[in-house]
Write a protein that holds these residues in place. Structure first.
Motif, PDB file in Angstrom:
ATOM      1  N   PRO A   1       0.828  -1.216   0.000  1.00  0.00           N
ATOM      2  CA  PRO A   1       0.000   0.000   0.000  1.00  0.00           C
ATOM      3  C   PRO A   1       0.853   1.254   0.000  1.00  0.00           C
ATOM      4  CG  PRO A   1       0.151  -0.860   2.220  1.00  0.00           C
ATOM      5  CD  PRO A   1       0.936  -1.809   1.339  1.00  0.00           C
ATOM      6  N   ALA A   2       1.698   1.386  -1.004  1.00  0.00           N
ATOM      7  CA  ALA A   2       2.639   2.501  -1.034  1.00  0.00           C
ATOM      8  C   ALA A   2       2.839   2.960  -2.469  1.00  0.00           C
ATOM      9  CB  ALA A   2       3.987   2.094  -0.429  1.00  0.00           C
ATOM     10  N   ILE A   3       2.803   4.276  -2.672  1.00  0.00           N
ATOM     11  CA  ILE A   3       3.054   4.831  -3.998  1.00  0.00           C
ATOM     12  C   ILE A   3       4.446   4.444  -4.486  1.00  0.00           C
ATOM     13  CG2 ILE A   3       3.395   7.002  -5.269  1.00  0.00           C
ATOM     14  CD1 ILE A   3       1.194   8.226  -3.532  1.00  0.00           C
ATOM     15  N   GLY A   4       5.429   4.447  -3.572  1.00  0.00           N
ATOM     16  CA  GLY A   4       6.813   4.212  -3.960  1.00  0.00           C
ATOM     17  C   GLY A   4       7.055   2.892  -4.657  1.00  0.00           C
ATOM     18  N   LEU A   5       6.219   1.899  -4.403  1.00  0.00           N
ATOM     19  CA  LEU A   5       6.405   0.584  -4.996  1.00  0.00           C
ATOM     20  C   LEU A   5       5.431   0.302  -6.127  1.00  0.00           C
ATOM     21  CD1 LEU A   5       7.172  -1.225  -1.668  1.00  0.00           C
ATOM     22  CD2 LEU A   5       8.667  -1.281  -3.677  1.00  0.00           C
ATOM     23  N   ASN A   6       4.698   1.329  -6.547  1.00  0.00           N
ATOM     24  CA  ASN A   6       3.725   1.183  -7.633  1.00  0.00           C
ATOM     25  C   ASN A   6       3.702   2.458  -8.471  1.00  0.00           C
ATOM     26  OD1 ASN A   6       2.133  -1.494  -7.046  1.00  0.00           O
ATOM     27  ND2 ASN A   6       2.337  -0.471  -5.062  1.00  0.00           N
ATOM     28  N   ARG A   7       4.781   2.719  -9.182  1.00  0.00           N
ATOM     29  CA  ARG A   7       4.907   4.022  -9.848  1.00  0.00           C
ATOM     30  C   ARG A   7       5.869   3.990 -11.017  1.00  0.00           C
ATOM     31  NH1 ARG A   7       9.354   7.328  -6.206  1.00  0.00           N
ATOM     32  NH2 ARG A   7      10.444   5.472  -5.467  1.00  0.00           N
ATOM     33  N   ILE A   8       5.764   5.036 -11.825  1.00  0.00           N
ATOM     34  CA  ILE A   8       6.724   5.382 -12.867  1.00  0.00           C
ATOM     35  C   ILE A   8       7.544   6.558 -12.333  1.00  0.00           C
ATOM     36  CG2 ILE A   8       7.012   6.257 -15.209  1.00  0.00           C
ATOM     37  CD1 ILE A   8       4.191   5.040 -15.799  1.00  0.00           C
ATOM     38  N   LEU A   9       8.856   6.442 -12.373  1.00  0.00           N
ATOM     39  CA  LEU A   9       9.740   7.449 -11.780  1.00  0.00           C
ATOM     40  C   LEU A   9      10.889   7.788 -12.713  1.00  0.00           C
ATOM     41  CD1 LEU A   9      11.095   9.060  -9.392  1.00  0.00           C
ATOM     42  CD2 LEU A   9      12.144   6.891  -8.715  1.00  0.00           C
ATOM     43  N   GLY A  10      11.169   9.086 -12.856  1.00  0.00           N
ATOM     44  CA  GLY A  10      12.398   9.532 -13.495  1.00  0.00           C
ATOM     45  C   GLY A  10      12.377   9.563 -15.015  1.00  0.00           C
ATOM     46  N   LEU A  11      11.222   9.390 -15.642  1.00  0.00           N
ATOM     47  CA  LEU A  11      11.160   9.402 -17.104  1.00  0.00           C
ATOM     48  C   LEU A  11      10.833  10.805 -17.598  1.00  0.00           C
ATOM     49  CD1 LEU A  11       9.398   6.013 -17.890  1.00  0.00           C
ATOM     50  CD2 LEU A  11      11.816   6.514 -17.455  1.00  0.00           C
ATOM     51  N   THR A  12      11.545  11.232 -18.631  1.00  0.00           N
ATOM     52  CA  THR A  12      11.456  12.622 -19.088  1.00  0.00           C
ATOM     53  C   THR A  12      11.085  12.740 -20.559  1.00  0.00           C
ATOM     54  OG1 THR A  12      13.836  12.642 -19.566  1.00  0.00           O
ATOM     55  CG2 THR A  12      13.164  13.361 -17.373  1.00  0.00           C
ATOM     56  N   ASP A  13      10.732  11.633 -21.198  1.00  0.00           N
ATOM     57  CA  ASP A  13      10.433  11.620 -22.627  1.00  0.00           C
ATOM     58  C   ASP A  13       9.103  10.923 -22.859  1.00  0.00           C
ATOM     59  OD1 ASP A  13      11.473  11.665 -25.605  1.00  0.00           O
ATOM     60  OD2 ASP A  13      10.787   9.625 -25.212  1.00  0.00           O
TER      61      ASP A  13
END
Length: 268
Positions: free
Chosen positions: A56-68
């Protein structure tokens, strides 16, 4: 795909070390979690997309660091096949017009207050003096206890104990306890790569909160990182607001961390 260029810019170094930490967490635990947990992660151009539906955490269910937008399309299509709540994290203030148009084209809406990214350099000011609350490193034979404390602190199911236990003693990771006498009452973790380190995993048992455990754990990780040649530490908290007290953010500010940007959470 990992080929940053002028056409495919990399994430900030502060986001990149965070992505590296979660990619390595996945590498550490993927063979130990049950198959039904469906823990999956892919690395993309310095960022990542990660899915653990039972967490139950955003940190383990996300897209991170993409810029394109092409990377975002690939990550979005991958995440749409996963279960549970899923998120995109973007610093919209620094995002390109292309990325903003992409978010709008998908009809994504923000979720919650967003995350604040904080940074501290080793040489910004002297390291804090020794804390009143004692700390020590977690021993390898305590990995399961550490994992259970982390799950309890973050409201994770017990079935995910091995997720956090997997990083104890692993190269790149440093795990710490805060102590009441000899009894562990708080946890903290650090992932270091090169001159950057990411701090996470800060929890304290309810009966020992507001007594300095987290500040002591921050100090312990700063000292550990400095000893290992780290020059820059990064960490995230919920974006502070006048309506809601943010003790974690306040503790980090007292320990020399400064706010550098916010990321919005978009619900996919």
């Amino acid at each position: 795909m990992d080929s940053c260029s002028s056409d495919y810019p990399c994430p900030t170094k502060e986001d990149a070390i965070e992505a590296k930490a979660f990619i390595d967490l996945h590498n550490a635990a993927r063979g130990q979690l049950a198959d039904e947990e469906r823990f999956e992660c892919i690395s993309m151009n310095g960022g990542c997309t990660i899915s653990l539906p039972s967490a139950p955490a955003i940190g383990l269910n996300r897209i991170l660091g993409l810029t394109d937008s092409e990377d975002l399309d690939e990550a979005y299509n991958w995440m749409r096949q996963r279960l549970g709540k899923r998120f995109l994290q973007v610093n919209t203030d620094a995002a390109s017009d292309e990325v903003r148009r992409w978010i709008q084209s998908k009809g994504l809406i923000t979720y919650g207050p967003g995350w604040a990214k904080l940074r501290r350099t080793t040489d910004a000011v002297s390291l804090p003096s020794a804390a009143a609350v004692k700390t020590r490193k977690v021993r390898p034979d305590e990995a399961q206890v550490f994992g259970a404390m982390m799950c309890a602190g973050f409201g994770f199911p017990e079935s995910l104990t091995v997720l956090w236990a997997a990083i104890v003693g692993r190269d790149g990771w440093s795990c710490f306890y805060a102590l009441d006498g000899d009894t562990p009452v708080g946890t903290g973790a650090m992932f270091a790569s090169g001159s950057f380190a990411w701090l996470g995993g800060g929890t304290t048992v309810p009966s020992f909160r507001n007594r300095g455990a987290q500040k002591a754990l921050i100090q312990a990780r700063l000292q550990e990182g400095a000893d290992r040649g780290v020059s820059t530490f990064v960490v995230e908290t919920e974006v502070p607001s006048a309506e809601k007290t943010n003790i974690s953010n306040a503790n980090l500010a007292k320990m020399g961390f400064v706010h550098i940007y916010n990321r919005s959470n978009f619900l996919l």
